[in-house]
Scaffold this motif. Structure first.
Motif, PDB file in Angstrom:
ATOM      1  N   THR A  67      96.352  55.469   4.712  1.00 58.46           N
ATOM      2  CA  THR A  67      97.723  55.379   5.246  1.00 58.46           C
ATOM      3  C   THR A  67      97.834  55.990   6.642  1.00 58.46           C
ATOM      4  O   THR A  67      98.818  55.736   7.343  1.00 58.46           O
ATOM      5  CB  THR A  67      98.723  56.090   4.316  1.00 58.46           C
ATOM      6  N   GLU A  68      96.836  56.787   7.057  1.00 61.48           N
ATOM      7  CA  GLU A  68      96.894  57.487   8.341  1.00 61.48           C
ATOM      8  C   GLU A  68      96.302  56.691   9.506  1.00 61.48           C
ATOM      9  O   GLU A  68      96.408  57.111  10.657  1.00 61.48           O
ATOM     10  CB  GLU A  68      96.128  58.813   8.234  1.00 61.48           C
ATOM     11  N   ILE A  69      95.665  55.579   9.231  1.00 60.20           N
ATOM     12  CA  ILE A  69      94.855  54.907  10.255  1.00 60.20           C
ATOM     13  C   ILE A  69      95.655  54.581  11.516  1.00 60.20           C
ATOM     14  O   ILE A  69      95.227  54.883  12.640  1.00 60.20           O
ATOM     15  CB  ILE A  69      94.205  53.629   9.683  1.00 60.20           C
ATOM     16  N   ASP A  70      96.801  53.954  11.367  1.00 60.66           N
ATOM     17  CA  ASP A  70      97.558  53.521  12.552  1.00 60.66           C
ATOM     18  C   ASP A  70      97.989  54.703  13.409  1.00 60.66           C
ATOM     19  O   ASP A  70      97.926  54.649  14.647  1.00 60.66           O
ATOM     20  CB  ASP A  70      98.775  52.695  12.125  1.00 60.66           C
TER      21      ASP A  70
ATOM     22  N   SER B 258      91.668  63.303   7.747  1.00 62.34           N
ATOM     23  CA  SER B 258      92.682  62.915   8.728  1.00 62.34           C
ATOM     24  C   SER B 258      94.101  63.170   8.248  1.00 62.34           C
ATOM     25  O   SER B 258      94.964  63.565   9.035  1.00 62.34           O
ATOM     26  CB  SER B 258      92.508  61.440   9.097  1.00 62.34           C
ATOM     27  N   PHE B 259      94.357  62.963   6.956  1.00 57.35           N
ATOM     28  CA  PHE B 259      95.737  63.092   6.471  1.00 57.35           C
ATOM     29  C   PHE B 259      96.220  64.537   6.541  1.00 57.35           C
ATOM     30  O   PHE B 259      97.392  64.789   6.851  1.00 57.35           O
ATOM     31  CB  PHE B 259      95.864  62.542   5.044  1.00 57.35           C
ATOM     32  N   TRP B 260      95.353  65.507   6.252  1.00 57.92           N
ATOM     33  CA  TRP B 260      95.837  66.892   6.299  1.00 57.92           C
ATOM     34  C   TRP B 260      95.722  67.520   7.684  1.00 57.92           C
ATOM     35  O   TRP B 260      96.483  68.426   8.015  1.00 57.92           O
ATOM     36  CB  TRP B 260      95.173  67.759   5.228  1.00 57.92           C
ATOM     37  N   LEU B 261      94.796  67.032   8.508  1.00 58.69           N
ATOM     38  CA  LEU B 261      94.724  67.544   9.874  1.00 58.69           C
ATOM     39  C   LEU B 261      96.025  67.250  10.623  1.00 58.69           C
ATOM     40  O   LEU B 261      96.638  68.131  11.229  1.00 58.69           O
ATOM     41  CB  LEU B 261      93.543  66.916  10.609  1.00 58.69           C
ATOM     42  N   ARG B 262      96.455  65.996  10.570  1.00 59.15           N
ATOM     43  CA  ARG B 262      97.705  65.643  11.243  1.00 59.15           C
ATOM     44  C   ARG B 262      98.901  66.261  10.539  1.00 59.15           C
ATOM     45  O   ARG B 262      99.859  66.703  11.169  1.00 59.15           O
ATOM     46  CB  ARG B 262      97.866  64.120  11.309  1.00 59.15           C
ATOM     47  N   GLY B 263      98.827  66.320   9.210  1.00 65.47           N
ATOM     48  CA  GLY B 263      99.930  66.881   8.447  1.00 65.47           C
ATOM     49  C   GLY B 263     100.209  68.332   8.776  1.00 65.47           C
ATOM     50  O   GLY B 263     101.368  68.764   8.854  1.00 65.47           O
ATOM     51  N   ILE B 264      99.151  69.097   8.989  1.00 64.03           N
ATOM     52  CA  ILE B 264      99.332  70.508   9.339  1.00 64.03           C
ATOM     53  C   ILE B 264      99.996  70.639  10.707  1.00 64.03           C
ATOM     54  O   ILE B 264     100.884  71.483  10.909  1.00 64.03           O
ATOM     55  CB  ILE B 264      97.994  71.261   9.283  1.00 64.03           C
ATOM     56  N   PHE B 265      99.616  69.801  11.656  1.00 65.72           N
ATOM     57  CA  PHE B 265     100.278  69.825  12.961  1.00 65.72           C
ATOM     58  C   PHE B 265     101.763  69.486  12.818  1.00 65.72           C
ATOM     59  O   PHE B 265     102.611  70.086  13.487  1.00 65.72           O
ATOM     60  CB  PHE B 265      99.591  68.856  13.931  1.00 65.72           C
TER      61      PHE B 265
ATOM     62  N   ILE C   7      88.971  50.737  10.216  1.00 68.78           N
ATOM     63  CA  ILE C   7      89.473  51.439  11.406  1.00 68.78           C
ATOM     64  C   ILE C   7      89.133  50.658  12.671  1.00 68.78           C
ATOM     65  O   ILE C   7      89.985  50.461  13.551  1.00 68.78           O
ATOM     66  CB  ILE C   7      88.890  52.869  11.463  1.00 68.78           C
ATOM     67  N   LEU C   8      87.883  50.197  12.771  1.00 68.40           N
ATOM     68  CA  LEU C   8      87.486  49.416  13.949  1.00 68.40           C
ATOM     69  C   LEU C   8      88.263  48.100  14.014  1.00 68.40           C
ATOM     70  O   LEU C   8      88.729  47.687  15.095  1.00 68.40           O
ATOM     71  CB  LEU C   8      85.985  49.137  13.908  1.00 68.40           C
ATOM     72  N   TYR C   9      88.416  47.431  12.884  1.00 64.98           N
ATOM     73  CA  TYR C   9      89.137  46.160  12.826  1.00 64.98           C
ATOM     74  C   TYR C   9      90.563  46.324  13.351  1.00 64.98           C
ATOM     75  O   TYR C   9      91.026  45.540  14.195  1.00 64.98           O
ATOM     76  CB  TYR C   9      89.139  45.663  11.380  1.00 64.98           C
ATOM     77  N   ARG C  10      91.237  47.362  12.899  1.00 65.40           N
ATOM     78  CA  ARG C  10      92.624  47.578  13.344  1.00 65.40           C
ATOM     79  C   ARG C  10      92.670  47.930  14.833  1.00 65.40           C
ATOM     80  O   ARG C  10      93.583  47.502  15.542  1.00 65.40           O
ATOM     81  CB  ARG C  10      93.276  48.693  12.525  1.00 65.40           C
ATOM     82  N   PHE C  11      91.711  48.710  15.293  1.00 63.96           N
ATOM     83  CA  PHE C  11      91.703  49.057  16.716  1.00 63.96           C
ATOM     84  C   PHE C  11      91.533  47.805  17.572  1.00 63.96           C
ATOM     85  O   PHE C  11      92.243  47.627  18.570  1.00 63.96           O
ATOM     86  CB  PHE C  11      90.576  50.048  17.008  1.00 63.96           C
ATOM     87  N   LEU C  12      90.606  46.942  17.191  1.00 66.17           N
ATOM     88  CA  LEU C  12      90.371  45.718  17.968  1.00 66.17           C
ATOM     89  C   LEU C  12      91.580  44.797  17.902  1.00 66.17           C
ATOM     90  O   LEU C  12      91.959  44.173  18.905  1.00 66.17           O
ATOM     91  CB  LEU C  12      89.119  45.016  17.446  1.00 66.17           C
ATOM     92  N   GLN C  13      92.200  44.691  16.725  1.00 64.14           N
ATOM     93  CA  GLN C  13      93.389  43.851  16.587  1.00 64.14           C
ATOM     94  C   GLN C  13      94.525  44.355  17.475  1.00 64.14           C
ATOM     95  O   GLN C  13      95.274  43.574  18.061  1.00 64.14           O
ATOM     96  CB  GLN C  13      93.860  43.848  15.126  1.00 64.14           C
ATOM     97  N   LYS C  14      94.616  45.658  17.584  1.00 56.14           N
ATOM     98  CA  LYS C  14      95.719  46.264  18.324  1.00 56.14           C
ATOM     99  C   LYS C  14      95.525  46.185  19.837  1.00 56.14           C
ATOM    100  O   LYS C  14      96.493  46.072  20.591  1.00 56.14           O
ATOM    101  CB  LYS C  14      95.840  47.733  17.899  1.00 56.14           C
ATOM    102  N   ASN C  15      94.269  46.218  20.290  1.00 53.59           N
ATOM    103  CA  ASN C  15      94.007  46.408  21.722  1.00 53.59           C
ATOM    104  C   ASN C  15      93.326  45.233  22.426  1.00 53.59           C
ATOM    105  O   ASN C  15      93.327  45.188  23.651  1.00 53.59           O
ATOM    106  CB  ASN C  15      93.145  47.657  21.921  1.00 53.59           C
ATOM    107  N   PHE C  16      92.757  44.295  21.676  1.00 52.06           N
ATOM    108  CA  PHE C  16      92.025  43.205  22.344  1.00 52.06           C
ATOM    109  C   PHE C  16      92.339  41.863  21.700  1.00 52.06           C
ATOM    110  O   PHE C  16      92.610  41.779  20.523  1.00 52.06           O
ATOM    111  CB  PHE C  16      90.510  43.457  22.269  1.00 52.06           C
TER     112      PHE C  16
END
Length: 649
Positions: free
Chosen positions: A343-346, A362-369, A640-649
């Motif tokens: 759920t954190e990928i985007d 990733s979910f708790w690293l961002r969550g703590i911030f 993760i790579l698939y979503r990055f490419l879809q979003k940026n290229f």
């Protein structure tokens, strides 16, 4: 703390004002207390400032001094400012209110291009020297702050973040296939070793421990060395080493606490590194009638701990012992219910502006911030690099060294004590040490371990890009692992700190999280003064009397409970509940993987037979106890790579 930006025109033509405006407008995605531009003919500097320290509230960036012919924009907190001001002979009266950018300018005037190696702290800055007609900048030694740039025949443009550069009409997104291929080929969480490159062809970054000089339309990037003058430390007793450690570590922990009026927070697990940071911080804050806010990740409700007895997925029992013993702590235990790595990928792609691999936490690293921001935390402490500095002390590697040097009596005594501490039989320990000491046995076990992780990159893609030969080089695919580091533990640690790529991904993620949540992440175990001390200290202080990590264990007597300080048998394990968290989204996860496997672009890049095998395993249902299964790593990295490419290229 700031996001900085700038444009420098090589041909002397004036910077178009709208171009500066475009970058600064793009930086508005980050919160800020002040946003300013400074423009003089062919040079433009910008600063999107977040006020963390008391001095930063008075700081006016970019700053230009016409009398000295100097301008600066800076994203910096300098931790050794007191020592620098002593060396710069700054009168005592103005020191308290002197901003870090003023200290940087004074240091530049005195030491010129040699000044970065004298700095302790997190920084990226650019100085315009009008008299010399040069632009000078630097990034801190481990990359805690970022600085990206684009240059062509007409200009150089730079920014703390990548995407604001794409707001300029002459910079376009173009994938860097070499970076991508190497990123996929490296098994661990590390990025390609050439950290001057990025996922984008026309966007470079200033590597950690590097400085940049632009003069006469030439761009020069060179390395500076902060750890080249480490002199072996010889003290009379172990007690003196402990006292010296506490002094330097306390200075590193408290350097920033007294500089902010905002709340202070810290990551806290059940271990030595974060516990040591917290114990020193809480005691220092108590003298100021301030409490320390700690943030601890715990598994989601309903998770059944499948880990071995000597591992703890839920570290609350250990954390609570530290909290109770240390005192002056406002402890928070966060399970981040409903969140998962999937759920954190985007959000993480937006934060990092690049593909990433460290999805497990990733979910708790961002969550703590997020939680820290809600509590007005200005400084968020951690002890992430402690394994290589404050709590370094690899017992098995040290015993291997004793065996190779035929120090039988010392080895026998150490193994006997270590066996009692860790609860492992001496025969087994001797077997482990023997395998590490004999090259043939080590090579065999290393080869077996290296073959456990399938290659994610399509071999045809690797050939086309030109990295195919690297796929068979364990020192490349295994960057950061034992395949990549020397056998000698002292040399392995030296290499770890010498290589600028070893900590750059951590620095980048913390920098960009701090920008999004307007707080500063600080790791005292990564403080240069602490690292220099640890590198100068004899190895016998780190492993002695059957104790690994001996220096920190001894030095925190009275600071941490003995149950934590002397704990050799139980350790926390992070993200053991990662599969458990994904179960509700498992059908969605599989559906996206189907799209990945049928995507023509991904078919060219990814080793699809490996993905098909992993996907077949996932369709059968993966148990929560398979959280560290290589199949999950392959599938998540692909999504993760698939979503990055879809979003940026």
């Amino acid at each position: 703390m700031s996001a900085i930006a700038g444009i420098y025109r090589f041909n002397g033509e004036a910077v178009q004002s709208e171009h500066g405006g475009l970058i600064m407008e793009a930086l508005r995605q980050y919160p800020a207390n002040q946003s300013r531009l400074w423009n003089m003919n062919h040079i433009m500097l910008g600063c999107h400032a977040q006020w963390i320290t008391e001095q930063s509230v008075q700081e006016c960036l970019p700053y230009y001094d016409s009398n000295r012919g100097l301008a600066i924009t800076a994203d910096a907190i300098i931790d050794n400012r007191d020592e620098l001001m002593d060396q710069l002979q700054v009168p005592h009266h103005p020191r308290q209110h002197m901003t870090d950018s003023e200290v940087l300018l004074l240091a530049y005037e005195k030491w010129s291009e040699r000044m970065p190696e004298r700095l302790v702290g997190d920084f990226a800055f650019i100085i315009w020297d009008e008299r010399k007609q040069l632009l000078f900048g630097a990034r801190d030694f481990s990359g805690a702050r970022t600085l990206y740039y684009h240059h062509n025949e007409q200009q150089i443009c730079f920014c703390t973040a990548i995407n604001p550069l794409f707001s300029l009409p002459f910079i376009h997104k173009e994938i860097n296939e070499t970076w991508l291929a190497e990123f996929l080929a490296i098994h661990g969480v590390f990025e390609p070793p050439d950290v001057s490159t990025t996922i984008y062809n026309n966007i470079l970054q200033l590597p950690p421990s590097h400085k940049i000089i632009i003069k006469n339309d030439n761009v020069s990037v060179t390395r500076y060395h902060s750890l080249s003058d480490v002199i072996p430390l010889q003290l009379a007793s172990s007690e003196e080493y402990e006292e010296a450690f506490r002094e330097v570590f306390n200075k590193a922990v408290t350097a920033r606490l007294r500089r902010t009026n905002r709340n202070v927070g810290a990551h806290l697990s059940g271990g030595l590194d974060s516990g040591s940071v917290v114990s020193f911080a809480a005691r220092a804050l108590e003298h100021e009638n301030r409490s320390l806010h700690t943030f601890s990740y715990v598994p989601e409700t309903g998770f059944v701990d499948w880990t071995p007895k000597h591992r703890l997925a839920d570290e609350r029992p250990l954390i609570k012992q530290t909290v109770q013993f240390v005192g002056n702590i406002n402890a928070q235990y966060l399970d981040f219910s409903g969140r998962s790595a999937f759920t954190e990928i985007d959000d993480w792609l937006d934060i990092l502006e690049s593909p990433y691999k460290f999805f497990d936490n990733s979910f708790w690293l961002r969550g703590i911030f997020e939680h820290a921001e809600q509590r007005d935390i200005g400084i968020l402490l951690n002890g992430a690099r402690g394994n290589y500095s404050i709590s370094w002390g690899p017992a098995i590697e040290y015993y291997t060294k004793l065996l190779k040097n035929l120090k039988w009596l010392q080895l026998t005594q150490e193994i006997k004590r270590y066996s009692r501490n860790v609860g492992v039989g001496r025969r087994r320990l001797y077997s482990i040490v023997g395998r590490k000491a004999i090259p043939v046995l080590k090579q065999r076990s290393s080869s077996i371990a290296s073959g456990d992780f399938p290659q994610l990159i399509n071999s045809d893609y690797a050939k086309r890009v030109g990295i195919y030969e690297k796929l068979h080089d364990l020192t490349f695919t295994g960057i950061g692992s034992t395949d990549d580091l020397p056998d000698d533990p002292l040399e392995a640690r030296r290499v770890h700190f010498e290589r600028v790529n070893m900590w750059s991904a951590t620095g980048t993620s913390n920098c960009k999280l701090s920008l999004r949540y307007s707080l500063w992440s600080h790791d005292p175990s990564n403080d240069l003064r602490v690292i220099r001390f640890c590198l100068s200290t004899p190895m016998e202080q780190f492993v002695q009397k059957g104790m690994d990590r001996a220096l920190i264990r001894r030095s925190t007597k009275g600071w941490l409970p003995d149950s934590i300080r002397l704990n050799h048998r139980t350790r926390g394990i992070q993200a053991a509940d990662s599969i458990h968290r994904m179960l509700s989204d498992w059908p969605v996860f599989l559906a996206e993987l189907d799209r990945v496997s049928h995507d023509s672009r991904m078919q060219q890049i990814i080793n699809m037979p490996v993905i098909h095998d992993a996907l077949a395993e996932a369709r059968q249902g993966i148990s929560p106890n398979q959280a560290y299964n290589p199949a999950i790593k392959l599938l998540m990295r692909s999504v993760i790579l698939y979503r990055f490419l879809q979003k940026n290229f």
